[in-house]
Design an enzyme around this catalytic site. Structure first.
Site, PDB file in Angstrom:
ATOM      1  CG  ASP A  95     -12.226 -33.520 -57.969  1.00 56.91           C
ATOM      2  OD1 ASP A  95     -12.903 -33.598 -56.926  1.00 56.91           O
ATOM      3  OD2 ASP A  95     -11.526 -34.455 -58.399  1.00 56.91           O
ATOM      4  CD  GLU A 160     -13.353 -39.047 -55.140  1.00 55.37           C
ATOM      5  OE1 GLU A 160     -13.348 -40.238 -54.781  1.00 55.37           O
ATOM      6  OE2 GLU A 160     -13.641 -38.682 -56.304  1.00 55.37           O
TER       7      GLU A 160
END
Length: 465
Positions: A95, A160
């Site tokens: 991500d 994250e």
């Protein structure tokens, strides 16, 4: 014709760079922001599917996509090796942070673009570039040895950047996914391009939302100004008390005299990296002649992240009845972030001169200090020195990676090493994020050398074609 194992690995990484660039381009093209209010959830799903495909193609067994408790998708896999060899877990995340204002970018953020010897795009460094470096390392080891010299596990997290704790919760629910002897967390970087750096310290963090209310609504400054209790002024007074004249964070009761014992951070280079404008200097000096590294990694830092008050474009002649701000506190490893956050709350209450003060904690993350006395750390230091051609330095990281602390708790005997392709010119989280291909190549080779060294193989031993 025979050559050393190290030379074979270096050649394999070099050969794989073209494929690595293609992989990075495909990954960057996916807008994998783990927030459906910003980018469609389908982008993260496509990113996870691509990561799973790439890891399987690299020879990792049992690759699967797992939904974490926060709804994000983690990609995991594990390949067995000889029974008497250790296990290494390689971590990254797929991500990214939002691209922000596209007009602030020199090239399209979701299109990998080469310019001035660098590869630009959102996630090119943080953290898709780190994932590609790991893929290059895995392919190199497989192509040279034809098998895994030790057990290799991979984890690629899907949220994250949102700090939602999805991977941490998943690891606690299913600790078998993160079982290993050594973690390699590829989510940091080097203090300077070409300088191999192991991150040994991560700051703890905590943010609070502070609101000051003084009146039910704004009051005309001509009619009431001077006697009306100004909520914005009260808030600004409290915020100003968080720093002294030297810029040192001075929260009542919180130690702010620590010193950093690793690599120093040159003030001129820091000023360049942070784009400090002419006539302004980095905040160093003060108590004990603190250097930049002391301020970054050994002392607390309170930062006002945002203030809610009327913008200049909508100015009116009014005393404000309410104002609020988000204050972020970073504390060095070894400092209890919850206790520090409580001191911050008490400090803000004490230094707001008037008004109803409401303070709400909004985030909290533990700091981390890595072990540096184990065989994994020694093997990684040798591998990085060989790959970069110079001695390894150690540094702290201003940011927090809560997963590092969680993994150290879940697998307490495992070593945790933090490294990555990022360096100051990468401008992670900002417009024109980029990665230097040489940094990607060197980091990939370091990981490949680390895998064979930890497996007990001699990088200088000659191997056939």
């Amino acid at each position: 014709m025979s050559a050393s194992l190290a030379d074979r690995l270096a050649a394999a990484v070099e050969t794989g760079m073209a494929r690595g660039r293609d992989d990075l381009a495909r990954l960057v093209a996916l807008r994998s922001v783990a927030n459906p209010a910003i980018e469609p959830a389908s982008e993260c799903a496509a990113s996870a599917a691509l990561v799973a495909s790439l890891l399987a193609e690299a020879g990792v067994d049992g690759v699967e996509q797992i939904e974490a408790p926060d709804g994000s998708i983690a990609v995991v896999g594990r390949s067995t090796g000889p029974a008497d060899r250790p296990c290494v877990l390689l971590y990254s995340h797929h991500d990214v942070v939002p691209a922000g204002d596209h007009d602030a970018w020199s090239t399209p953020p979701w299109e990998l673009t080469e310019r001035q010897g660098r590869w630009f795009g959102r996630g090119a460094a943080d953290c898709k570039g780190n994932l590609v470096a790991t893929l290059l390392a895995l392919r190199a080891v497989r192509s040279v040895l034809g098998e895994w010299p030790l057990e290799v596990a991979v984890v690629c997290e899907g949220s994250e950047e949102q700090s939602s704790g999805g991977m941490e919760a998943l690891a606690r629910e299913r600790p078998e996914l993160v079982r290993c002897d050594a973690f390699v967390l590829a989510d940091t970087g080097n203090v300077e391009l070409g300088v191999p750096t192991l991150t040994t310290s991560l700051r703890g963090t905590g943010s609070v939302l502070v609101t000051v209310r003084t009146m039910a609504h704004p009051a005309h400054s001509g009619m009431y100004g001077g006697a009306a209790p100004d909520a914005l002024q009260s808030l600004l007074t409290a915020l100003a008390s968080l720093r002294d004249a030297d810029g040192e964070t001075t929260i009542d009761g919180l130690d702010h005299e620590g010193t950093w014992d690793g690599a120093e951070f040159d003030e001129e280079r820091f000023a360049r990296d942070a784009a400090v404008v002419p006539g302004v200097a980095p905040l160093a000096g003060g108590r004990g002649g603190a250097g930049v590294a002391d301020r970054l990694w050994a002392r607390p830092a309170a930062t006002v992240l945002a203030i809610d008050c009327p913008p200049v474009s909508q100015v009116t002649a009014a005393v404000q009845g309410e104002a609020r701000a988000v204050v972020n506190l970073r504390v060095p490893a070894g400092t209890d972030p919850k206790a520090a956050q409580e001191l911050l709350v008490a400090h803000l209450r004490r230094h707001a001169p008037y008004g109803q003060v409401e303070i709400r904690p909004v985030s909290l993350g533990q700091g981390f200090r890595a072990r540096t006395d184990g065989p994994g750390y020694a093997a990684m230091s040798r591998a990085m020195e060989r790959a970069f051609g110079r001695e390894v330095v150690t540094a702290g990281q201003g940011g927090s990676i809560p997963l590092a602390t969680a993994l150290a708790e879940i697998v307490p005997d495992a070593e945790v090493m933090l490294l990555g392709v990022e360096e100051p010119a990468s401008r992670i989280h900002g417009p024109d994020e980029s990665v230097h291909p040489d940094e990607l190549r060197r980091t990939a080779l370091a990981q490949a050398l680390f895998l064979v060294e930890l497996a007990g193989l001699d990088p200088d031993a000659e191997v056939g074609p």
